[in-house]
Every structure is written in structure tokens, then in C-alpha cells.
Design a protein around this motif. Structure first.
Motif, PDB file in Angstrom:
ATOM      1  N   GLU A  75      52.248  56.823  42.015  1.00  0.00           N
ATOM      2  CA  GLU A  75      52.598  56.793  40.588  1.00  0.00           C
ATOM      3  C   GLU A  75      51.474  56.251  39.697  1.00  0.00           C
ATOM      4  N   TYR A  76      50.419  55.775  40.296  1.00  0.00           N
ATOM      5  CA  TYR A  76      49.347  55.145  39.495  1.00  0.00           C
ATOM      6  C   TYR A  76      48.004  55.854  39.628  1.00  0.00           C
ATOM      7  N   ARG A  77      47.982  56.947  40.392  1.00  0.00           N
ATOM      8  CA  ARG A  77      46.656  57.507  40.673  1.00  0.00           C
ATOM      9  C   ARG A  77      45.992  58.118  39.444  1.00  0.00           C
ATOM     10  N   ASP A  78      46.797  58.458  38.420  1.00  0.00           N
ATOM     11  CA  ASP A  78      46.182  59.064  37.228  1.00  0.00           C
ATOM     12  C   ASP A  78      45.805  58.032  36.163  1.00  0.00           C
ATOM     13  N   ARG A  79      45.994  56.761  36.449  1.00  0.00           N
ATOM     14  CA  ARG A  79      45.598  55.740  35.464  1.00  0.00           C
ATOM     15  C   ARG A  79      44.081  55.756  35.278  1.00  0.00           C
ATOM     16  N   GLN A  80      43.647  55.414  34.067  1.00  0.00           N
ATOM     17  CA  GLN A  80      42.213  55.377  33.786  1.00  0.00           C
ATOM     18  C   GLN A  80      41.836  53.946  33.427  1.00  0.00           C
ATOM     19  N   PHE A  81      40.768  53.469  33.985  1.00  0.00           N
ATOM     20  CA  PHE A  81      40.249  52.145  33.635  1.00  0.00           C
ATOM     21  C   PHE A  81      38.796  52.350  33.231  1.00  0.00           C
ATOM     22  N   ASP A  82      38.443  51.872  32.059  1.00  0.00           N
ATOM     23  CA  ASP A  82      37.109  52.135  31.524  1.00  0.00           C
ATOM     24  C   ASP A  82      36.095  51.182  32.159  1.00  0.00           C
ATOM     25  N   LEU A  83      35.431  51.674  33.195  1.00  0.00           N
ATOM     26  CA  LEU A  83      34.476  50.827  33.917  1.00  0.00           C
ATOM     27  C   LEU A  83      33.047  51.026  33.396  1.00  0.00           C
ATOM     28  N   SER A  84      32.966  51.585  32.157  1.00  0.00           N
ATOM     29  CA  SER A  84      31.633  51.734  31.562  1.00  0.00           C
ATOM     30  C   SER A  84      31.242  50.453  30.817  1.00  0.00           C
ATOM     31  N   VAL A  85      32.168  49.507  30.732  1.00  0.00           N
ATOM     32  CA  VAL A  85      31.847  48.246  30.046  1.00  0.00           C
ATOM     33  C   VAL A  85      31.083  47.323  31.009  1.00  0.00           C
ATOM     34  N   GLU A  86      30.383  46.342  30.445  1.00  0.00           N
ATOM     35  CA  GLU A  86      29.585  45.465  31.315  1.00  0.00           C
ATOM     36  C   GLU A  86      30.305  44.168  31.694  1.00  0.00           C
ATOM     37  N   ARG A  87      31.275  43.774  30.821  1.00  0.00           N
ATOM     38  CA  ARG A  87      31.934  42.491  31.092  1.00  0.00           C
ATOM     39  C   ARG A  87      33.453  42.646  31.136  1.00  0.00           C
ATOM     40  N   VAL A  88      34.040  42.001  32.127  1.00  0.00           N
ATOM     41  CA  VAL A  88      35.486  42.127  32.345  1.00  0.00           C
ATOM     42  C   VAL A  88      36.087  40.740  32.537  1.00  0.00           C
ATOM     43  N   ALA A  89      37.268  40.519  31.958  1.00  0.00           N
ATOM     44  CA  ALA A  89      37.973  39.258  32.225  1.00  0.00           C
ATOM     45  C   ALA A  89      39.230  39.536  33.031  1.00  0.00           C
ATOM     46  N   VAL A  90      39.470  38.695  34.016  1.00  0.00           N
ATOM     47  CA  VAL A  90      40.719  38.749  34.779  1.00  0.00           C
ATOM     48  C   VAL A  90      41.430  37.439  34.468  1.00  0.00           C
ATOM     49  N   VAL A  91      42.581  37.526  33.822  1.00  0.00           N
ATOM     50  CA  VAL A  91      43.286  36.308  33.413  1.00  0.00           C
ATOM     51  C   VAL A  91      44.201  35.859  34.549  1.00  0.00           C
ATOM     52  N   GLY A  92      44.046  34.610  34.977  1.00  0.00           N
ATOM     53  CA  GLY A  92      44.837  34.077  36.085  1.00  0.00           C
ATOM     54  C   GLY A  92      43.922  33.764  37.256  1.00  0.00           C
ATOM     55  N   VAL A  93      44.329  32.788  38.064  1.00  0.00           N
ATOM     56  CA  VAL A  93      43.536  32.446  39.254  1.00  0.00           C
ATOM     57  C   VAL A  93      44.439  32.404  40.494  1.00  0.00           C
ATOM     58  N   GLY A  94      45.263  33.453  40.633  1.00  0.00           N
ATOM     59  CA  GLY A  94      46.081  33.617  41.834  1.00  0.00           C
ATOM     60  C   GLY A  94      45.387  34.609  42.761  1.00  0.00           C
ATOM     61  N   ASN A  95      46.046  34.947  43.864  1.00  0.00           N
ATOM     62  CA  ASN A  95      45.425  35.864  44.830  1.00  0.00           C
ATOM     63  C   ASN A  95      45.298  37.288  44.305  1.00  0.00           C
ATOM     64  N   VAL A  96      46.177  37.676  43.377  1.00  0.00           N
ATOM     65  CA  VAL A  96      46.038  39.025  42.818  1.00  0.00           C
ATOM     66  C   VAL A  96      44.781  39.075  41.957  1.00  0.00           C
ATOM     67  N   ALA A  97      44.551  38.027  41.173  1.00  0.00           N
ATOM     68  CA  ALA A  97      43.321  37.951  40.373  1.00  0.00           C
ATOM     69  C   ALA A  97      42.101  38.023  41.296  1.00  0.00           C
ATOM     70  N   VAL A  98      42.179  37.346  42.432  1.00  0.00           N
ATOM     71  CA  VAL A  98      41.065  37.388  43.399  1.00  0.00           C
ATOM     72  C   VAL A  98      40.853  38.827  43.880  1.00  0.00           C
ATOM     73  N   ASP A  99      41.960  39.509  44.206  1.00  0.00           N
ATOM     74  CA  ASP A  99      41.840  40.904  44.672  1.00  0.00           C
ATOM     75  C   ASP A  99      41.157  41.771  43.622  1.00  0.00           C
ATOM     76  N   VAL A 100      41.568  41.614  42.365  1.00  0.00           N
ATOM     77  CA  VAL A 100      41.012  42.443  41.284  1.00  0.00           C
ATOM     78  C   VAL A 100      39.534  42.097  41.082  1.00  0.00           C
ATOM     79  N   ALA A 101      39.233  40.812  41.019  1.00  0.00           N
ATOM     80  CA  ALA A 101      37.844  40.379  40.792  1.00  0.00           C
ATOM     81  C   ALA A 101      36.950  40.849  41.940  1.00  0.00           C
ATOM     82  N   ARG A 102      37.484  40.798  43.149  1.00  0.00           N
ATOM     83  CA  ARG A 102      36.683  41.204  44.314  1.00  0.00           C
ATOM     84  C   ARG A 102      36.369  42.698  44.257  1.00  0.00           C
ATOM     85  N   ILE A 103      37.379  43.503  43.941  1.00  0.00           N
ATOM     86  CA  ILE A 103      37.143  44.960  43.881  1.00  0.00           C
ATOM     87  C   ILE A 103      36.122  45.267  42.787  1.00  0.00           C
ATOM     88  N   LEU A 104      36.230  44.595  41.641  1.00  0.00           N
ATOM     89  CA  LEU A 104      35.293  44.855  40.539  1.00  0.00           C
ATOM     90  C   LEU A 104      33.878  44.397  40.881  1.00  0.00           C
TER      91      LEU A 104
END
Ligand code: NAP
Length: 406
Positions: A75-104
Motif C-alpha cells: 500500500e505504500y510503494r507509490d509514495r514519493q519522498f523528495d530525496l533531492s534535498v540535502e538536509r533532513v530532520a527525523v523528529v524523535g529518538v526511538g528505534n523507528v527514528a534510528v531505522d529511518v536515519a540509518r536508511i537515509l
């Protein structure tokens, strides 16, 4: 894990009906004549919001969506995330935030040996992201991530980890809390973070910065309605009535020039048709897994919950195992007490024909195992654990082709 599950699935009484949605294909009331007991383990499907201005700007997303996207959720494969930007913030310091920060923060080479969905791998190969910030509203001693997960952030091939010395320094209330605590994992977590702060950058192409004691207060947009900054306020910690340390805003703020924001501030359960629901907590009201119907909290005979839909979105796999054991204990108690309704049609074949009538494209356990083999085989030539199918149509078509080939 899978092997253990295979053993359970091989038991004669076990049946798996995949691709069936309780709520649209079948309802709880319709299932009740077929079963003595029904247990819901549906997790927490949606995200919590920050409740600040600008949260709905373009390039502001829930981390849950990003995680579902890179894991290949159909259900999420068509989502678009604009990865042309240089800086990204991940709000929160739980394990999901770690997963997102790690992939980025991972390099394309690192990602290309994982089972990340192909569409995400392709998009991340083109990523221009250089700086990733993870933002904690409280201090390092209150960070929700677990040690092995955060430690891994210091071992990325293409990203330097950065923590500010002054933010890893404990305030007097946290210091007192840590001194009184005999939690060795907490000591270890602080050690890991202090090491990150002391470590000099190695000049890797990306930087991953963990910040503490900052709360987002506004997402700032450009004329096109896209995020171009995140205003954060500096916090200090104060004890609330119960002694828990909570963040209190100071008058110092700063603008982080980020073009993409992921809020990773926790999941939230969604109501299930036919079951009571506690909207505030996002859980089904229950007593050790036994569903309770308000008002009066009468038990809903033969209906149970386990996992995040039972107790909220906290804890790792081990926590959920214990939680499942508690619910099973309750189910066995009810069985022993004879506190159940007798189903009108307990024969296994009857439920199967009912479900197939509602959803002819049922995916059985054997199908599921076949999908697993097909995905693994697709991964082999690329040296990857698997290449996932990322749409239901693709999965059903692969199963059909496979049946014809046999
Ligand atoms: P979580 O562990 O509850 O972390 C949520 C984070 O968001 C906390 O740092 C929390 O800070 C912060 N937060 C909440 N509201 C906020 C707000 N309004 N503004 C700023 N920050 C806010 O949730 P999660 O990361 O979604 O993970 C859910 C569960 O899944 C956790 O138990 C996690 O360990 C588990 N999980 C485990 C793994 C793994 O084992 N590898 C992977 C993914 C998830 P406060 O502490 O100040 O509230």
C-alpha cells in the motif's frame, strides 16, 4: 524465527488465510460462528502527529510511511519522498527514528546487499541527502532507542556520526536519576553517546547528527508549500508530579535549514470493526488480553487481543512474545472455566469455504512459503537476501505463474 513459525504452521489444526481483511472481506460477527476464540494482533497501523504548524506541508511525512515504503509494503510503494534535498530532520529518538536515519545515511553499496524494496533502493541511489538530524526533545538519558540499534549508527560506511558535547552532558536532574538507577543498559547508552561526541569526523560524505533537548515548534514552508526549515526550541528538563522528567521550552530557538521532515514520534492503533476502542491510547480495552466492553467493562466472550493493539506501541520483539504468552494464558483460563460460547460451525472446512467465498484470492501458508522462496531466488543473482514483491497483484501473478509451471 521463520523455522519456529513453520513448525507451528505444520500442526494439523493450523490454517493461514492471507490477503483477507477483517472489516472489509469478513467481519468479527461473521467469524464468530466458526471459532471458539478469536485473537486480534493487528499492531498499531498509523502514526502519531506532532500537532505543530506546517505539519501538512509537502516534504513532511510520517516515518511510518517511509518505513512501509522502504520495506516494500504494497500500500505504500507509490509514495514519493523528495530525496533531492540535502538536509533532513527525523523528529524523535526511538528505534523507528534510528531505522529511518540509518536508511537515509547508508551508502548505495551498503543498501544494495540488503532486502530493501527495489523502488526504495533505486530512489536512495539518487539521493542527494548529505545531513541527517535526529531530534530528541529530552536528554540522552531519556532517549528511547536501544543500545545495539544506536551503536550501529556509529558504524556506517558513508556517514559520520555527530553528537554535541554540550548536549550529551547530563543536567542535574538526569544525573541524579542516572546515579540512582541500576540500569546497566542506561549507563551503556550514555557511554555510546559520549563516545560519539568525543569522536572526530572522518570526512565521510554524509553526517548524521543526534541532537538532544530540542522540540520542533513549526515547519517552515516555501512559496510552493514545501518544507524548507524546521524551527526548534531548546528545552530544559523539569520533574512533573510523578517525578518523570519532561521537557520545558526555553526562550532560545533555532531554524534548522532542512528540506524534508519525518516525524517519528510513535505509532497509534486504529479501531477494528466490531471491537471497542480507546481512542486516546489507540488500543482495544482489555484485561490481560481479554477484550472488555465499556461501560462496565464486561468481557467480550471469546475475543482477545495481543501485541501493540493490546498495550500500545512499545517494546521490542521479546516484549511482544511475553505479551502474547499472557494473552494465551488468559485464553487457556477461559477455556478451563468453560466461559466460552460454542460456535455453530466449528468444522475447519466450513470457515475455509466461507472465507474463500468472500475473498477468492486467499493466500495460504504454502503460498506464503512459495513467495518466500521466489523472493529469495530473485535475490540470489544480486547477492541480496531477497528481492521483494511489492504489490498484491505481483504476488498473486507470481503464484499463478508458479502453479502453471508445476
Ligand atoms: P518510541 O520508542 O516510543 O519513541 C518515540 C520518540 O518520539 C521518543 O523519543 C519520544 O520522546 C519522541 N516524541 C514523542 N512525541 C514527541 C513530540 N511531540 N515531539 C518530539 N518528540 C516526541 O517509538 P518508536 O520509535 O515509534 O518505536 C516504537 C516501538 O517499536 C519501540 O518500542 C521500539 O523500540 C520498537 N522498535 C524496535 C526496533 C528494533 O528492535 N530494531 C525497530 C523499530 C521499532 P519522549 O521519550 O520524550 O516521549
Amino acid at each position: 524465527m521463520t523455522r519456529q513459525f513453520d513448525k507451528v504452521a505444520a500442526k494439523p489444526g493450523f490454517r493461514f488465510f492471507g490477503n483477507v481483511d477483517v472489516g472489509s472481506h469478513v467481519t468479527l460477527d461473521e467469524l464468530r460462528p466458526y471459532y471458539d476464540m478469536i485473537c486480534f494482533t493487528t499492531g498499531a497501523e498509523t502514526d502519531r502527529r506532532m500537532g505543530i504548524p506546517g505539519e501538512d506541508l509537502v516534504r513532511s511525512h510520517a516515518a511510518t510511511e517511509f518505513v512501509a515504503w522502504f520495506n516494500g509494503h504494497p500500500e505504500y510503494r507509490d509514495r514519493q519522498f523528495d530525496l533531492s534535498v540535502e538536509r533532513v530532520a527525523v523528529v524523535g529518538v526511538g528505534n523507528v527514528a534510528v531505522d529511518v536515519a540509518r536508511i537515509l545515511s547508508r551508502s548505495a553499496e551498503e543498501l544494495s546487499t540488503t532486502d530493501i524494496a527495489d523502488h526504495a533502493l533505486e530512489a536512495l541511489r539518487q539521493s542527494r541527502v548529505k545531513e541527517v538530524y535526529m531530534l530528541g526533545r529530552r536528554g540522552p538519558a531519556q532517549a528511547a532507542f536501544t543500545n545495539p540499534e544506536v551503536k550501529e549508527l556509529g558504524e556506517l560506511a558513508g556517514a559520520d556520526i555527530q553528537v554535541m558535547e554540550e548536549e550529551v552532558e547530563l543536567d542535574p536532574l538526569s544525573r541524579a536519576e542516572v546515579e540512582q538507577s541500576d540500569d546497566r543498559k542506561l549507563q551503556k547508552k550514555l557511554e555510546i553517546l559520549r563516545e560519539f561526541a568525543a569522536h572526530s569526523p572522518a570526512g565521510k560524505p554524509r553526517t548524521l547528527t543526534i541532537r538532544f533537548l530540542v522540540s520542533p515548534v513549526e515547519l517552515v514552508g516555501n512559496e510552493a508549500g514545501q518544507v524548507e526549515g524546521l524551527r526548534v526550541v531548546r528545552n530544559r528538563l523539569v520533574a512533573d508530579g510523578s517525578g518523570r522528567l519532561r521537557p520545558e521550552a526555553t526562550d532560545q530557538s533555532e531554524l534548522l535549514p532542512v528540506g524534508l521532515v519525518f516525524r517519528s514520534v510513535g505509532y497509534h492503533g486504529v479501531p477494528l470493526a466490531g471491537l471497542p476502542f480507546d481512542q486516546e491510547r489507540g488500543v482495544v480495552p482489555n484485561e490481560r488480553g481479554r477484550v472488555l466492553t465499556p461501560p462496565g467493562d464486561a468481557p467480550m466472550l471469546g475475543v482477545y487481543v495481543s501485541g501493540w493493539i493490546k498495550r500500545g506501541p512499545t517494546g521490542v520483539i521479546g516484549t511482544n512474545k511475553k505479551d502474547a504468552a499472557e494473552t494465551v494464558g488468559t485464553m487457556l483460563e477461559d477455556l478451563a472455566l468453560g466461559a466460552l460460547r460454542s460456535p455453530a460451525h466449528p468444522q475447519p472446512e466450513t470457515v475455509e469455504s466461507f472465507v474463500r467465498q468472500r475473498q477468492p484470492a486467499v493466500v495460504t501458508y504454502a503460498d506464503w512459503q512459495r513467495i518466500d522462496q521466489l523472493e529469495t531466488a530473485r535475490g540470489e543473482p544480486q547477492g541480496r537476501p531477497r528481492v521483494k514483491f511489492t504489490s498484491t497483484e505481483e504476488i498473486l501473478a507470481a503464484l499463478n505463474r508458479d502453479r502453471q509451471d508445476r
